[in-house]
Design an enzyme around this catalytic site. Structure first.
Site, PDB file in Angstrom:
ATOM      1  N   GLY A  80       0.850  -1.204   0.000  1.00 11.54           N
ATOM      2  CA  GLY A  80       0.000   0.000   0.000  1.00 11.54           C
ATOM      3  C   GLY A  80       0.884   1.253   0.000  1.00 11.54           C
ATOM      4  O   GLY A  80       0.688   2.173  -0.802  1.00 11.54           O
ATOM      5  N   HIS A  81       1.891   1.282   0.912  1.00  8.64           N
ATOM      6  CA  HIS A  81       2.815   2.424   0.923  1.00  8.64           C
ATOM      7  C   HIS A  81       3.596   2.500  -0.387  1.00  8.64           C
ATOM      8  O   HIS A  81       3.813   3.570  -0.939  1.00  8.64           O
ATOM      9  CB  HIS A  81       3.865   2.274   2.037  1.00  8.64           C
ATOM     10  CG  HIS A  81       3.322   2.264   3.412  1.00  8.64           C
ATOM     11  ND1 HIS A  81       3.346   1.152   4.215  1.00  8.64           N
ATOM     12  CD2 HIS A  81       2.756   3.252   4.147  1.00  8.64           C
ATOM     13  CE1 HIS A  81       2.818   1.440   5.382  1.00  8.64           C
ATOM     14  NE2 HIS A  81       2.447   2.704   5.374  1.00  8.64           N
TER      15      HIS A  81
END
Ligand code: PAF
Length: 286
Positions: A36-37
């Site tokens: 996600g990051h």
């Protein structure tokens, strides 16, 4: 890739980048990086001349009984990942650097923080808004990247920047899921094998809700009731909130309207997970 730990050094680096007319992207994180990051990082690397990733476990956004002390940390693996993604700077200040003795100033975004996570984690958004404004003042990015997994957080940050006339544009990117459906989160590291099935009930319940809305269901109560049943079928799950709300101000809705947010926070054992999806009203044909 440079690792910068102090505010004066970070400011100097940004001043130089701006003097040479380069654009700066900032991805604020608390470390324990996951896909996600990395999707935010990749977008910044692809669209800005320089990418700065901040890694700072911000104490002011954790409540007394929350997981600040045991929040997962792995700076070495985080920096390796970021280096191979083409990041230019990791800004990793200490708590004393960000909040030295005598620190007194906090920022509050009113109204929209009274709902959802703001309601169940008092002080959380005050801590987030404060640290994000500090990071933006230090790094002075042209663009800040935030994920829709933390939908309310991204909206709070957008509101903060609009109201305080901060010259950074926010780019929001979609929530990412594991192949199992579980929303990607650093807190997934805490889940034991036995807790996986109950954790998956969040995305399963949201999928079913999305389907119901697509089939013409308008009642927020009925949708919430079904979500509750799916999640409560698991003994380890304790619901914090289930909300069907306006995606901009988070006020609860009675009926699905065009663009409604379904948002959940559920404790699975000791781990608090959040998840959400945006749905649109579908009018049933007679
Ligand atoms: O979403 C997070 O990881 C944090 O809330 C943030 C935005 C980095 C602020 O500490």
């Amino acid at each position: 890739m440079e690792i910068i730990n102090t505010i004066p050094e970070m400011k100097l680096w940004s001043d130089r980048a701006r003097e040479s007319h380069k654009t700066i992207g900032l991805v604020p994180t608390m470390g324990s990086l996951h896909e996600g990051h990395m999707s935010l990082v990749r977008q910044s690397v692809a669209t800005c001349d320089f990418t700065v990733v901040s890694i700072f476990i911000n104490p002011t956004q954790f409540g007394k009984n929350e997981d600040l002390d045991k929040y997962p940390k792995d700076l070495e693996s985080d920096t390796n990942l970021l280096e191979s993604a083409g990041v230019d700077v990791v800004f990793a200040p200490s708590s004393a650097e960000m909040y030295p003795e005598g620190y007194k100033t906090f920022v509050t975004v009113e109204g929209i923080t009274d709902h959802l996570c703001g309601k169940s984690r008092p002080g959380f958004f005050r801590g987030v808004a404060t640290v994000v404004l500090k990071l933006l003042t230090i790094v002075r990015p042209h663009t800040g990247f935030f994920g829709d997994k933390d939908w309310q957080q991204a909206t709070v940050v957008e509101t903060l920047l609009r109201d305080l006339n901060v010259d950074t544009t926010i780019e929001r990117l979609p929530l990412l899921r594991e192949p199992s459906g579980l929303a990607k989160s650093s807190r997934n590291f805490y889940l034991s094998r036995e807790e996986m099935a109950p954790a998956l009930s969040l995305s399963r319940a949201l999928d079913a809700a999305r389907q119901r809305v697509q089939n013409g269901e308008h009642s927020a109560d009925r949708i919430k009731q079904e979500i509750r049943q799916t999640i409560e079928a698991n003994k380890q799950a304790r619901i914090d909130y289930i909300s069907v709300c306006d995606p901009e101000n988070f006020v609860e809705l009675d009926e699905i309207k065009d663009k409604s947010l379904i948002a959940l926070a559920v404790h699975i054992g000791k781990t608090r997970l959040i998840d959400n999806c945006l749905v649109r009203r579908v009018e049933c044909k007679e």
